[in-house]
Enzyme design. Structure first.
Site, PDB file in Angstrom:
ATOM      1  N   HIS A   1      -9.353   5.148   7.225  1.00 60.16           N
ATOM      2  CA  HIS A   1      -8.412   5.586   6.194  1.00 60.16           C
ATOM      3  C   HIS A   1      -7.014   5.330   6.764  1.00 60.16           C
ATOM      4  O   HIS A   1      -6.571   6.038   7.661  1.00 60.16           O
ATOM      5  CB  HIS A   1      -8.668   7.078   5.936  1.00 60.16           C
ATOM      6  CG  HIS A   1      -7.621   7.806   5.159  1.00 60.16           C
ATOM      7  ND1 HIS A   1      -7.919   8.491   4.007  1.00 60.16           N
ATOM      8  CD2 HIS A   1      -6.294   8.022   5.378  1.00 60.16           C
ATOM      9  CE1 HIS A   1      -6.821   9.092   3.556  1.00 60.16           C
ATOM     10  NE2 HIS A   1      -5.824   8.817   4.376  1.00 60.16           N
TER      11      HIS A   1
ATOM     12  N   HIS B   1      -2.792   4.420   6.259  1.00 62.48           N
ATOM     13  CA  HIS B   1      -1.584   4.415   5.441  1.00 62.48           C
ATOM     14  C   HIS B   1      -0.756   3.199   5.839  1.00 62.48           C
ATOM     15  O   HIS B   1      -0.822   2.739   6.982  1.00 62.48           O
ATOM     16  CB  HIS B   1      -0.795   5.709   5.649  1.00 62.48           C
ATOM     17  CG  HIS B   1      -1.434   6.911   5.025  1.00 62.48           C
ATOM     18  ND1 HIS B   1      -0.842   7.666   4.035  1.00 62.48           N
ATOM     19  CD2 HIS B   1      -2.647   7.492   5.239  1.00 62.48           C
ATOM     20  CE1 HIS B   1      -1.647   8.652   3.676  1.00 62.48           C
ATOM     21  NE2 HIS B   1      -2.752   8.566   4.397  1.00 62.48           N
TER      22      HIS B   1
ATOM     23  N   CYS C   1       2.235  12.044   2.724  1.00 64.94           N
ATOM     24  CA  CYS C   1       1.902  13.264   3.459  1.00 64.94           C
ATOM     25  C   CYS C   1       3.120  14.167   3.475  1.00 64.94           C
ATOM     26  O   CYS C   1       4.181  13.769   3.970  1.00 64.94           O
ATOM     27  CB  CYS C   1       1.468  12.924   4.891  1.00 64.94           C
ATOM     28  SG  CYS C   1       1.126  14.377   5.905  1.00 64.94           S
TER      29      CYS C   1
ATOM     30  N   ASN D   1      -1.953   5.947   0.897  1.00 62.97           N
ATOM     31  CA  ASN D   1      -3.027   5.181   1.518  1.00 62.97           C
ATOM     32  C   ASN D   1      -2.832   3.695   1.254  1.00 62.97           C
ATOM     33  O   ASN D   1      -2.140   3.291   0.321  1.00 62.97           O
ATOM     34  CB  ASN D   1      -4.379   5.576   0.918  1.00 62.97           C
ATOM     35  CG  ASN D   1      -4.875   6.887   1.431  1.00 62.97           C
ATOM     36  OD1 ASN D   1      -4.323   7.928   1.089  1.00 62.97           O
ATOM     37  ND2 ASN D   1      -5.912   6.849   2.229  1.00 62.97           N
TER      38      ASN D   1
END
Length: 207
Positions: A109, A111, A142, A151
């Site tokens: 995952h 970013h 975030c 993401n």
């Protein structure tokens, strides 16, 4: 179901208001109450934290995950919450985790805060990872990492993989249309690249 816990003690407290010990106990309680539930442990700040900086030693993730493996974890997603990872670090962490827990199913995952989301994804794929969490349009961020993007964009991932000849089974055109429709309907920060290109660039193996 995704169960989020941060490698960083400070981010775990800021993000979900729990200590590491409290998060582990809660995970065990969920496992006991729902033994058949498919739980993915999302390890936030695997590669670095907005409060503690970038992590240099892959053993930090390896050591942290032991209690979760012992508690029955089958799938773990290594998350670059603030977009600070680089391909060499990604390979080192995944290699260390796979070596320590060869039976663990890994996901990633990333970013795209520093423009390395796709490069890190390809590095993870080189290490054998085949499951990637992404966000339509790159929507998100975030709240505890000012400037962090969303993401890695789902349509950017699909376009790249299709261009490379990977059979994703996903129509880039339909995916991009969905992302553009979402951007019109839901306000927010969209860090995807194709979503901001006026004219679509179709993939070579378009379906």
């Amino acid at each position: 179901m995704c169960y989020v816990v941060s490698l960083s003690k400070s981010h775990n407290k800021a993000n979900i208001n729990r200590t590491h010990e409290q998060s582990l106990e809660a995970y065990k309680e969920i496992r006991a109450a729902y033994p058949d539930l498919d739980i993915i442990v999302d390890l936030a700040t695997t590669f670095g934290c907005p409060f503690e900086g970038k992590y240099d030693n892959p053993s930090a993730a390896v050591n942290f995950l032991k209690d979760y493996v012992d508690a029955g974890m089958k799938t773990c997603c290594l998350c670059d919450t603030i977009g600070i990872a680089d391909p060499a670090q990604v390979r080192a962490v995944i290699g260390a985790v796979k070596n320590a827990y060869p039976g663990l199913d890994l996901m990633v995952h990333f970013h795209d805060t520093r423009g390395l989301g796709m490069a890190n994804t390809l590095a993870a794929m080189d290490m054998g990872v085949t499951k990637v969490q992404a966000a339509l349009g790159g929507l998100g961020g975030c709240p505890f990492a000012p400037g962090a993007s969303g993401n890695l964009s789902t349509e950017d991932v699909v376009w790249t993989l299709n261009e490379m000849g990977c059979d994703t089974g996903i129509s880039f055109s339909k995916l991009l249309a969905a992302a553009k429709a979402q951007m019109q309907a839901i306000p927010g920060t969209y860090s995807g690249h194709h979503i901001h290109v006026e004219k679509e660039t179709p993939c070579k193996p378009e379906r």
